[in-house]
Design a protein around this motif. Sequence first.
Motif, PDB file in Angstrom:
ATOM      1  N   ALA A 214       0.740  -1.308  -0.053  1.00 35.47           N
ATOM      2  CA  ALA A 214      -0.075  -0.052  -0.055  1.00 35.47           C
ATOM      3  C   ALA A 214       0.836   1.425   0.023  1.00 35.47           C
ATOM      4  O   ALA A 214       1.983   1.246   0.759  1.00 35.47           O
TER       5      ALA A 214
ATOM      6  N   ILE B 136      -4.777   3.330   3.821  1.00 44.14           N
ATOM      7  CA  ILE B 136      -5.912   2.716   3.302  1.00 44.14           C
ATOM      8  C   ILE B 136      -6.577   1.663   4.186  1.00 44.14           C
ATOM      9  O   ILE B 136      -7.672   1.415   3.450  1.00 44.14           O
TER      10      ILE B 136
ATOM     11  N   SER C  94      -4.295   3.481  -8.252  1.00 44.97           N
ATOM     12  CA  SER C  94      -2.938   3.785  -8.039  1.00 44.97           C
ATOM     13  C   SER C  94      -2.588   5.288  -8.257  1.00 44.97           C
ATOM     14  O   SER C  94      -3.278   5.998  -9.112  1.00 44.97           O
TER      15      SER C  94
END
Length: 552
Positions: free
Chosen positions: A15, A19, A146
């Motif tokens: 990550a 998140i 992303s």
Amino acid sequence: MFCIQCEQTLNSPVAKGCIFAQGMCGKTAEVSDLQDVLVKYLQGISFWAKLGADYGYHHPQVNRWSPQAFFSTLTNVNFDPVRMYEFIQEARHYKSALEKEVKAVVADHSGVIPPLTVAALMDIPAAQEAVIQFAPMASLNQEKKSLDDVLGAYLLCLYGLKGVAAYMEHAAVLGQTDDEVYAQYHGIMSYLGDSPDDLQELLQTALQVGELNYRVMFMLDKGETSRFGDPEPTQVNVGHVKGKCILVSGHDLEDLYEILVQTQDKGINVYTHGEMLPAHGYPQLKTFKHLVGNYGTAWQKQQTEFADFPGAIVMTSNCIINPDVGGYKDRIFTRSIVGWPGARHIVGEDFSEVIDCALSLEGFREDARPHLITVGFGRAALAQAAPAVIQEIRAGSIKHVFLVGGCDGDKRDRNYYTDFAQKTPEDTLMLTLACGKYRFNYQDFGNINGIPRLLDVGQCNDSYSAIQLALALAEEFQCGVNDLPLTLVVSWFEQKAIAVLLTLLALGVRGIYLGPSLPVFLTPDLLEMLVETFDIRPISDADSDLKVMLNS
Ligand code: FSO
Ligand code: SF4
């Protein structure tokens, strides 16, 4: 949740950004999601505020409230879902009221309402549970899984502007407001509320954020110095003294002043903490005899240091962290934008609850051994010292000046800054700013022909004073700031530091050393652009960096 705004964010192969259910700072997914909704609301409000400003219409309450609410989403400021929801309700109210008023103003001028931005169009439900369900629509990475260059540049602008908003609030508390500055703030905020995706435009906007911040730091400097006088070099005891006590943390000098007034003749000693340390240099604050010293060090140590403080604690701004860990939640009080679930929040100017709490506690049983440090090299004191500094530079006794400024944090890599300070040669000066200095400001660095080698300029926003000194030196030596024997070594942690960094870039300062790690939202491409355009240098180790700095 998706939050990537500070230096301690998650950065792993799994990550990039916080998140999961909780951020590294302890912020819950619920609070993070509510903050995303609030930010979208604020961007929608700014659409109407900017449009109004184009027609000469300004709404003082919205102008004052909007940056304040934005500040509440900054790292380590507000962890309370109830307060976040209240901000959202206020935003709902302001947005609909402002929309009506601005539409009327535009109609009066026979104008045309431009197409609404994404944020201005967003219809956010009212009930708390529905708001949470709506949150993914407001998430900062909603369209992209992303991080790419555009999102990175967007976040650079948004987070930088959040830092500016914090300084706008600090300035407003001191009576410094400016409709033109608010209009610029709303203009950028509104632009960001329309999902911009032009990379070059976003990078230009980032520099506009920096320019705006320069103006805001000027206002804040004016507010602080006109209210409390120009800081002057002052010795501060960092050892405690016997007696009952209140600790005041954060950046808000006005709150400290109020507390000092209300504790006069009450047998309570007042201490500063963290970013409040520079308060001791202000003439109108240092006259209070019961402002006895500074307690503790940088923000990340508060869970142990506050646990040991035998009095009441007031958090006037960032950085607050979980008070349950140290077991002092019953004696910590929050102010203004700060919040922690269950901690008492003081509204208005009456601090009797804090005073009663301090009186009910034992206080320090005895004096600690005094240890004095010096603060107070603000703009005027630096200007006064400048001729001597110039003379010593000309005589060759001062070879280089370092500005070691910025925030502290938990990471071990931050030992770099202690190491760096200790290794600076004896014929060099060091200016310090913000809470990063706590790593080394207890040490005696000696002096160069009477000029202390370590000059503490103040809080992070006092970078304004350091910039003024750099400009004065450049004028004296008839060169650019980049040609001076001066290196900026910046440690960043949160969004105020991003705002200051953008200011330095907007002023054309090159070759800034940045650490301890680089912002995760800066993609490799963005970083390459910054390195190419501004010669930003990630820190390596103190010895190698010093070698390069002293030879350039
Ligand atoms: Fe430190 Fe926290 Fe001023 Fe920051 S106390 S980390 S840059 O919020 O604000 O230096
Ligand atoms: Fe993570 Fe920092 Fe956001 Fe907290 S403020 S959730 S640590 S990125």
